[in-house]
Design a protein around this motif. Sequence first.
Motif, PDB file in Angstrom:
ATOM      1  N   HIS A   9      -2.673   8.803   6.180  1.00 38.72           N
ATOM      2  CA  HIS A   9      -2.688   8.325   7.559  1.00 38.72           C
ATOM      3  C   HIS A   9      -3.658   7.147   7.736  1.00 38.72           C
ATOM      4  CE1 HIS A   9      -0.691  12.072   9.254  1.00 38.72           C
ATOM      5  NE2 HIS A   9      -0.088  11.076   9.871  1.00 38.72           N
ATOM      6  N   TYR A  10      -4.737   7.144   6.939  1.00 38.07           N
ATOM      7  CA  TYR A  10      -5.750   6.109   7.097  1.00 38.07           C
ATOM      8  C   TYR A  10      -5.278   4.744   6.614  1.00 38.07           C
ATOM      9  CZ  TYR A  10      -9.018   9.631   8.637  1.00 38.07           C
ATOM     10  OH  TYR A  10      -9.637  10.613   9.369  1.00 38.07           O
ATOM     11  N   LEU A  11      -4.162   4.695   5.900  1.00 35.61           N
ATOM     12  CA  LEU A  11      -3.564   3.398   5.572  1.00 35.61           C
ATOM     13  C   LEU A  11      -3.074   2.721   6.850  1.00 35.61           C
ATOM     14  CD1 LEU A  11      -1.476   4.255   2.364  1.00 35.61           C
ATOM     15  CD2 LEU A  11      -3.811   3.380   2.527  1.00 35.61           C
ATOM     16  N   PHE A  12      -2.554   3.515   7.775  1.00 34.12           N
ATOM     17  CA  PHE A  12      -2.163   2.973   9.076  1.00 34.12           C
ATOM     18  C   PHE A  12      -3.391   2.545   9.875  1.00 34.12           C
ATOM     19  CE2 PHE A  12       1.772   5.523   8.369  1.00 34.12           C
ATOM     20  CZ  PHE A  12       2.712   4.528   8.603  1.00 34.12           C
ATOM     21  N   ALA A  13      -4.477   3.340   9.788  1.00 40.03           N
ATOM     22  CA  ALA A  13      -5.700   2.999  10.523  1.00 40.03           C
ATOM     23  C   ALA A  13      -6.257   1.664  10.043  1.00 40.03           C
ATOM     24  CB  ALA A  13      -6.742   4.098  10.348  1.00 40.03           C
ATOM     25  N   GLY A  42      -4.780   3.691  -3.269  1.00 45.81           N
ATOM     26  CA  GLY A  42      -5.058   4.819  -4.161  1.00 45.81           C
ATOM     27  C   GLY A  42      -6.334   5.543  -3.775  1.00 45.81           C
ATOM     28  N   MET A  43      -7.383   4.784  -3.451  1.00 44.37           N
ATOM     29  CA  MET A  43      -8.665   5.397  -3.094  1.00 44.37           C
ATOM     30  C   MET A  43      -8.582   6.115  -1.749  1.00 44.37           C
ATOM     31  SD  MET A  43     -11.603   2.722  -4.436  1.00 44.37           S
ATOM     32  CE  MET A  43     -11.085   1.408  -3.330  1.00 44.37           C
ATOM     33  N   MET A  44      -7.956   5.479  -0.755  1.00 44.90           N
ATOM     34  CA  MET A  44      -7.892   6.090   0.575  1.00 44.90           C
ATOM     35  C   MET A  44      -6.989   7.319   0.578  1.00 44.90           C
ATOM     36  SD  MET A  44      -7.858   2.835   3.201  1.00 44.90           S
ATOM     37  CE  MET A  44      -8.254   3.874   4.613  1.00 44.90           C
ATOM     38  N   THR A  45      -5.896   7.263  -0.156  1.00 44.69           N
ATOM     39  CA  THR A  45      -4.987   8.405  -0.205  1.00 44.69           C
ATOM     40  C   THR A  45      -5.643   9.590  -0.897  1.00 44.69           C
ATOM     41  OG1 THR A  45      -3.096   6.901  -0.285  1.00 44.69           O
ATOM     42  CG2 THR A  45      -2.697   9.179  -0.948  1.00 44.69           C
ATOM     43  N   MET A  85       0.807  -1.225   0.000  1.00 48.11           N
ATOM     44  CA  MET A  85       0.000   0.000   0.000  1.00 48.11           C
ATOM     45  C   MET A  85       0.840   1.275   0.000  1.00 48.11           C
ATOM     46  SD  MET A  85      -3.363  -0.620   2.387  1.00 48.11           S
ATOM     47  CE  MET A  85      -2.424  -0.812   3.895  1.00 48.11           C
ATOM     48  N   PHE A  86       1.919   1.262   0.758  1.00 48.41           N
ATOM     49  CA  PHE A  86       2.666   2.506   0.940  1.00 48.41           C
ATOM     50  C   PHE A  86       3.499   2.875  -0.294  1.00 48.41           C
ATOM     51  CE2 PHE A  86       1.373   1.592   5.180  1.00 48.41           C
ATOM     52  CZ  PHE A  86       1.200   2.833   5.756  1.00 48.41           C
ATOM     53  N   ASN A  87       3.680   1.939  -1.221  1.00 47.50           N
ATOM     54  CA  ASN A  87       4.311   2.298  -2.490  1.00 47.50           C
ATOM     55  C   ASN A  87       3.463   3.319  -3.236  1.00 47.50           C
ATOM     56  OD1 ASN A  87       6.358   0.477  -1.986  1.00 47.50           O
ATOM     57  ND2 ASN A  87       5.401  -1.173  -3.133  1.00 47.50           N
ATOM     58  N   VAL A  88       2.141   3.125  -3.166  1.00 50.87           N
ATOM     59  CA  VAL A  88       1.209   4.029  -3.843  1.00 50.87           C
ATOM     60  C   VAL A  88       1.163   5.383  -3.140  1.00 50.87           C
ATOM     61  CG1 VAL A  88      -1.204   4.358  -4.525  1.00 50.87           C
ATOM     62  CG2 VAL A  88      -0.171   2.083  -4.649  1.00 50.87           C
ATOM     63  N   VAL A 139      -2.253  -8.609  -2.450  1.00 49.22           N
ATOM     64  CA  VAL A 139      -1.470  -7.961  -3.514  1.00 49.22           C
ATOM     65  C   VAL A 139      -2.392  -7.301  -4.518  1.00 49.22           C
ATOM     66  CG1 VAL A 139       0.065  -8.424  -5.473  1.00 49.22           C
ATOM     67  CG2 VAL A 139       0.529  -9.475  -3.261  1.00 49.22           C
ATOM     68  N   ALA A 140      -3.533  -7.939  -4.807  1.00 50.54           N
ATOM     69  CA  ALA A 140      -4.461  -7.424  -5.816  1.00 50.54           C
ATOM     70  C   ALA A 140      -5.163  -6.145  -5.368  1.00 50.54           C
ATOM     71  CB  ALA A 140      -5.499  -8.496  -6.154  1.00 50.54           C
ATOM     72  N   ILE A 141      -5.655  -6.138  -4.131  1.00 47.84           N
ATOM     73  CA  ILE A 141      -6.476  -5.005  -3.696  1.00 47.84           C
ATOM     74  C   ILE A 141      -5.671  -3.924  -2.996  1.00 47.84           C
ATOM     75  CG2 ILE A 141      -8.503  -6.470  -3.507  1.00 47.84           C
ATOM     76  CD1 ILE A 141      -8.181  -6.447  -0.487  1.00 47.84           C
ATOM     77  N   GLY A 142      -4.440  -4.251  -2.544  1.00 40.18           N
ATOM     78  CA  GLY A 142      -3.632  -3.275  -1.810  1.00 40.18           C
ATOM     79  C   GLY A 142      -3.438  -1.957  -2.542  1.00 40.18           C
ATOM     80  N   PRO A 143      -2.916  -1.969  -3.771  1.00 37.68           N
ATOM     81  CA  PRO A 143      -2.698  -0.705  -4.481  1.00 37.68           C
ATOM     82  C   PRO A 143      -3.980   0.063  -4.756  1.00 37.68           C
ATOM     83  CG  PRO A 143      -1.419  -2.486  -5.474  1.00 37.68           C
ATOM     84  CD  PRO A 143      -2.358  -3.119  -4.501  1.00 37.68           C
ATOM     85  N   ILE A 144      -5.073  -0.654  -5.050  1.00 39.18           N
ATOM     86  CA  ILE A 144      -6.337   0.020  -5.350  1.00 39.18           C
ATOM     87  C   ILE A 144      -6.896   0.697  -4.105  1.00 39.18           C
ATOM     88  CG2 ILE A 144      -8.721  -0.340  -6.080  1.00 39.18           C
ATOM     89  CD1 ILE A 144      -7.722  -2.574  -7.882  1.00 39.18           C
ATOM     90  N   ILE A 145      -6.916  -0.019  -2.983  1.00 35.89           N
ATOM     91  CA  ILE A 145      -7.401   0.567  -1.727  1.00 35.89           C
ATOM     92  C   ILE A 145      -6.520   1.750  -1.315  1.00 35.89           C
ATOM     93  CG2 ILE A 145      -7.604   0.144   0.757  1.00 35.89           C
ATOM     94  CD1 ILE A 145      -8.632  -2.623   0.114  1.00 35.89           C
TER      95      ILE A 145
END
Length: 463
Positions: free
Chosen positions: A168-172, A159-162, A32-35, A151-157
């Motif tokens: 910060h909500y990636l940590f939440a 991208g949407m949350m960021t 996730m944090f790559n995105v 792996v499939a949903i990590g980048p999409i989620i």
Amino acid sequence: MDTYCLISEQTKKKLIIVLACALVFSSMSATMFNVALPSITEELSLTASQASWIVTSYMIIYALGAVSYGKLADKYTLKNLLTIGLLLFTIGSLVGFFSDNFAFIILARVMQAMGASVFPASAMIIPTRYFSPETRGRALGMTSAGLSLGVAIGPIIAGMMTTALHWHYLFALSVLPVIFIPFFRAYLDNQAGKDMKLDLVGAVLLGVTITCLLLGISTKDLYYFPLVIVFLVLLMLRMKLAEEPFIRLELFKNRRYSLILILFALSSGIGFGLPYLTPLLLAEVNGVNAFISGLIMFPGAAIAALLAKRGGELADKKGNSFLGYIALSSYFICFFNLSWIVGHSPYLILIILAFGYIAQSFFQMTLANTVSEVLPKSQIGVGMGLFMLTNFVASSIATALMGTSLSKELVSPRLNIFQVTNKATVYSNIYIVLSIIVIVMFTIYSVMISKSHSHSEMKSKGF
């Protein structure tokens, strides 16, 4: 002692579902944090070098943790190790959520990695320890499905949350796995391994060796590599001289296990070409933005997750070698076809990527199942830990090599005569090289399977 009967069949089913769900969050956290990295870099006014540590620190600790937890699983109960891992992951996530400081974000990522790294080893140890050889493939299929889905949903989620909320909500989101602690404590047994001394000197030498190697690869600083050699020599001496070394040399004297590590290293390296090269290719050649790239990559990973259980069933019914050959064939279909369709419609790439993601999932499943057959139970923990460590090291090396190839624009000669788009030639050449590596893997795997069959026949005849 036979460990297959330590927990009931009904409990096994519940345990593997909980583990698969936890693995979704574990693999998501790694991607996730790559995105989100550009947003974090801009908000905190970080340099490119500082920002890279948000990913690099996690990768180093995650890699070391995978083998450390594997070793600890030979002594302590998995129930307690998973509890400690999940608590560390949760605390790290809370630290990250309330942090607006670069140093605390690095601390949060390190704590997250210290906790999340319990899962790669557990994903392999639990199916091996609690599931019989006849049902182990299905269990590994479930764990592979969890990893693939993350792996499939990590980048999409991400991208949407960021975009919609804040990074910060990636940590939440990463706090949620704490809910799995009661389930692991209810479903796992209390049996610990034998009471043995932990070789802290060996553990430190391994940690320093891997850290120097990964830093040398990620920073491309040649000064780290002499240190790698020095600490590797010291580690080997420690393995030879210590009464209870952190890693036993006997592991590497097992030829089938050594071949498995080589095959997994090659598979991890070429497999990492899918998430690493695809967004760059789509952006540079097709002019596609990061979000659309994620949507193009999502179906392949999602299909791999859906088919993972089916792959495990095939391994149980028709044997590991059958699934292994399917995986290697799918790898070749993916990379050879990518070598000539690059530069054409992204929708063609979307279809072909599915073969690569399926191949990666199936081959990891095949090799993990084989590890459980070639190692004694007393070595399964550290053997699986080293197995997963191989993944991180090989992926890092592959990233460095592919990045160097792209930066130097190695466009001549054109290795695939059917590839006609000049702008995509460098990508086509890389995919051809990956196709050749698949052929090498096919050869090594065939030799390993042939020797395995010969050994089985000799044992059956009493030799």
